[in-house]
Design a protein around this motif. Sequence first.
Motif, PDB file in Angstrom:
ATOM      1  N   LEU A 105      -8.878  10.279   8.641  1.00 53.86           N
ATOM      2  CA  LEU A 105      -9.126   8.868   8.349  1.00 53.86           C
ATOM      3  C   LEU A 105      -8.144   7.975   9.090  1.00 53.86           C
ATOM      4  CD1 LEU A 105     -10.832   6.887   6.661  1.00 53.86           C
ATOM      5  CD2 LEU A 105      -9.105   7.095   4.855  1.00 53.86           C
ATOM      6  N   GLU A 106      -6.904   8.387   9.180  1.00 53.64           N
ATOM      7  CA  GLU A 106      -5.899   7.605   9.895  1.00 53.64           C
ATOM      8  C   GLU A 106      -6.241   7.487  11.379  1.00 53.64           C
ATOM      9  OE1 GLU A 106      -1.079   7.622  10.848  1.00 53.64           O
ATOM     10  OE2 GLU A 106      -1.949   9.076   9.449  1.00 53.64           O
ATOM     11  N   TYR A 107      -6.670   8.585  11.972  1.00 54.20           N
ATOM     12  CA  TYR A 107      -7.084   8.527  13.368  1.00 54.20           C
ATOM     13  C   TYR A 107      -8.283   7.592  13.543  1.00 54.20           C
ATOM     14  CZ  TYR A 107      -4.143  12.267  15.311  1.00 54.20           C
ATOM     15  OH  TYR A 107      -3.093  13.013  15.773  1.00 54.20           O
ATOM     16  N   GLY A 108      -9.221   7.629  12.575  1.00 60.89           N
ATOM     17  CA  GLY A 108     -10.381   6.756  12.664  1.00 60.89           C
ATOM     18  C   GLY A 108      -9.996   5.293  12.607  1.00 60.89           C
ATOM     19  N   ALA A 109      -9.008   4.972  11.765  1.00 64.18           N
ATOM     20  CA  ALA A 109      -8.558   3.587  11.652  1.00 64.18           C
ATOM     21  C   ALA A 109      -7.858   3.133  12.929  1.00 64.18           C
ATOM     22  CB  ALA A 109      -7.627   3.454  10.457  1.00 64.18           C
ATOM     23  N   LEU A 110      -7.130   4.051  13.568  1.00 60.42           N
ATOM     24  CA  LEU A 110      -6.417   3.707  14.796  1.00 60.42           C
ATOM     25  C   LEU A 110      -7.324   3.746  16.020  1.00 60.42           C
ATOM     26  CD1 LEU A 110      -3.109   5.719  14.195  1.00 60.42           C
ATOM     27  CD2 LEU A 110      -3.445   3.244  13.966  1.00 60.42           C
ATOM     28  N   GLY A 111      -8.400   4.556  15.937  1.00 64.97           N
ATOM     29  CA  GLY A 111      -9.355   4.631  17.040  1.00 64.97           C
ATOM     30  C   GLY A 111      -8.819   5.318  18.274  1.00 64.97           C
ATOM     31  N   ARG A 112      -7.857   6.231  18.100  1.00 67.38           N
ATOM     32  CA  ARG A 112      -7.267   6.884  19.264  1.00 67.38           C
ATOM     33  C   ARG A 112      -7.476   8.392  19.197  1.00 67.38           C
ATOM     34  NH1 ARG A 112      -2.141   9.026  17.864  1.00 67.38           N
ATOM     35  NH2 ARG A 112      -1.411   8.354  15.804  1.00 67.38           N
ATOM     36  N   ALA A 113      -7.334   9.034  20.342  1.00 63.26           N
ATOM     37  CA  ALA A 113      -7.474  10.482  20.410  1.00 63.26           C
ATOM     38  C   ALA A 113      -6.313  11.068  21.187  1.00 63.26           C
ATOM     39  CB  ALA A 113      -8.793  10.863  21.072  1.00 63.26           C
ATOM     40  N   ASP A 114      -5.526  11.917  20.544  1.00 61.49           N
ATOM     41  CA  ASP A 114      -4.512  12.675  21.246  1.00 61.49           C
ATOM     42  C   ASP A 114      -4.791  14.147  20.963  1.00 61.49           C
ATOM     43  OD1 ASP A 114      -3.677  13.083  18.637  1.00 61.49           O
ATOM     44  OD2 ASP A 114      -1.947  11.762  18.785  1.00 61.49           O
ATOM     45  N   ASN A 115      -3.882  15.008  21.357  1.00 60.81           N
ATOM     46  CA  ASN A 115      -4.099  16.438  21.143  1.00 60.81           C
ATOM     47  C   ASN A 115      -4.221  16.769  19.665  1.00 60.81           C
ATOM     48  OD1 ASN A 115      -4.087  16.977  23.886  1.00 60.81           O
ATOM     49  ND2 ASN A 115      -1.892  17.414  23.946  1.00 60.81           N
ATOM     50  N   GLY A 116      -3.519  16.013  18.823  1.00 64.02           N
ATOM     51  CA  GLY A 116      -3.625  16.244  17.388  1.00 64.02           C
ATOM     52  C   GLY A 116      -5.018  15.969  16.866  1.00 64.02           C
ATOM     53  N   PHE A 117      -5.613  14.865  17.337  1.00 66.83           N
ATOM     54  CA  PHE A 117      -6.971  14.560  16.893  1.00 66.83           C
ATOM     55  C   PHE A 117      -7.965  15.590  17.410  1.00 66.83           C
ATOM     56  CE2 PHE A 117     -11.165  12.740  17.464  1.00 66.83           C
ATOM     57  CZ  PHE A 117     -11.433  12.321  16.164  1.00 66.83           C
ATOM     58  N   ARG A 118      -7.812  15.985  18.656  1.00 67.52           N
ATOM     59  CA  ARG A 118      -8.733  16.973  19.222  1.00 67.52           C
ATOM     60  C   ARG A 118      -8.672  18.289  18.448  1.00 67.52           C
ATOM     61  NH1 ARG A 118     -11.046  15.397  23.872  1.00 67.52           N
ATOM     62  NH2 ARG A 118     -10.218  13.453  24.714  1.00 67.52           N
ATOM     63  N   ALA A 119      -7.478  18.646  18.016  1.00 65.02           N
ATOM     64  CA  ALA A 119      -7.347  19.862  17.216  1.00 65.02           C
ATOM     65  C   ALA A 119      -8.107  19.731  15.897  1.00 65.02           C
ATOM     66  CB  ALA A 119      -5.873  20.160  16.961  1.00 65.02           C
ATOM     67  N   LEU A 120      -8.085  18.543  15.306  1.00 64.34           N
ATOM     68  CA  LEU A 120      -8.842  18.308  14.082  1.00 64.34           C
ATOM     69  C   LEU A 120     -10.343  18.355  14.350  1.00 64.34           C
ATOM     70  CD1 LEU A 120      -6.828  15.350  12.475  1.00 64.34           C
ATOM     71  CD2 LEU A 120      -6.781  17.746  11.778  1.00 64.34           C
ATOM     72  N   ALA A 121     -10.784  17.683  15.412  1.00 63.92           N
ATOM     73  CA  ALA A 121     -12.208  17.620  15.729  1.00 63.92           C
ATOM     74  C   ALA A 121     -12.784  19.002  16.021  1.00 63.92           C
ATOM     75  CB  ALA A 121     -12.436  16.691  16.914  1.00 63.92           C
ATOM     76  N   GLN A 122     -12.004  19.855  16.666  1.00 61.46           N
ATOM     77  CA  GLN A 122     -12.478  21.186  17.009  1.00 61.46           C
ATOM     78  C   GLN A 122     -12.689  22.069  15.792  1.00 61.46           C
ATOM     79  OE1 GLN A 122      -9.855  22.795  20.029  1.00 61.46           O
ATOM     80  NE2 GLN A 122     -10.078  20.955  21.293  1.00 61.46           N
TER      81      GLN A 122
END
Length: 231
Positions: free
Chosen positions: A29-46
């Motif tokens: 949810l925090e990534y969604g609010a910020l609208g950004r993608a880093d390696n941490g987000f990609r790890a979550l998405a995968q």
Amino acid sequence: MTGPALFVRYAFAPNRLGYCGPADADALLEYGALGRADNGFRALAQQFEGAWPQLRRIAAASGTADPLDREVVEAYWIGNRLLDRAGDSEGGGLPHHSFLVFCCYPWAALLGEERSTTQALNVLDQCRIRWGRVLADTGEQVVVESQPLVWDGTQLALGIPRQETAIRGFDGVHLIERLHQGDWVALHWEWVCDILTPAQLVALRHYSAYHLRLVNQRLGGRAGMSGPRIQ
């Protein structure tokens, strides 16, 4: 809007309920609010084992290197021209979320078992990306009118419109702006994902109807069921 932000809008609801994706829904949810993608987000998405392979397939077919490209993400959750480039899968479906819900997950096969029919129908209805027209936005909650899935013993179809209440925010975080009466929105479980443009509404209806026809053929229902009409 970025691809990661769009992904979170659609993926957050089942993740918060513990149905798919990583254990840390708050981070998503925090990534969604910020609208950004880093390696941490990609790890979550995968960790979305259903969505991620489909995003990769769409990206590869369209010549896009990034599975989180905005148009790729939109193709999977809503539908757009990239799905036609990706082509049919071995099971005859397109890499759209409705294909996984109706044709890959086990719930449709359970409709014919009396003890599981009600639960299976509810999961299919809530898990698909639905569309509804806003009747009122009360802040944290939104009253919408949408068509539920119905099962007559032989086929799935869309029933008459009914009112339901959905969530627009969680823990004070709102990923979409305030809604207005008459807006068309996408719904996933009890969550309002986004406002749909007219083109997105047409696409979501089209690809959902495509896979409803496919699952009905598999279930032995009547082929050629027409798509739902906008109310």
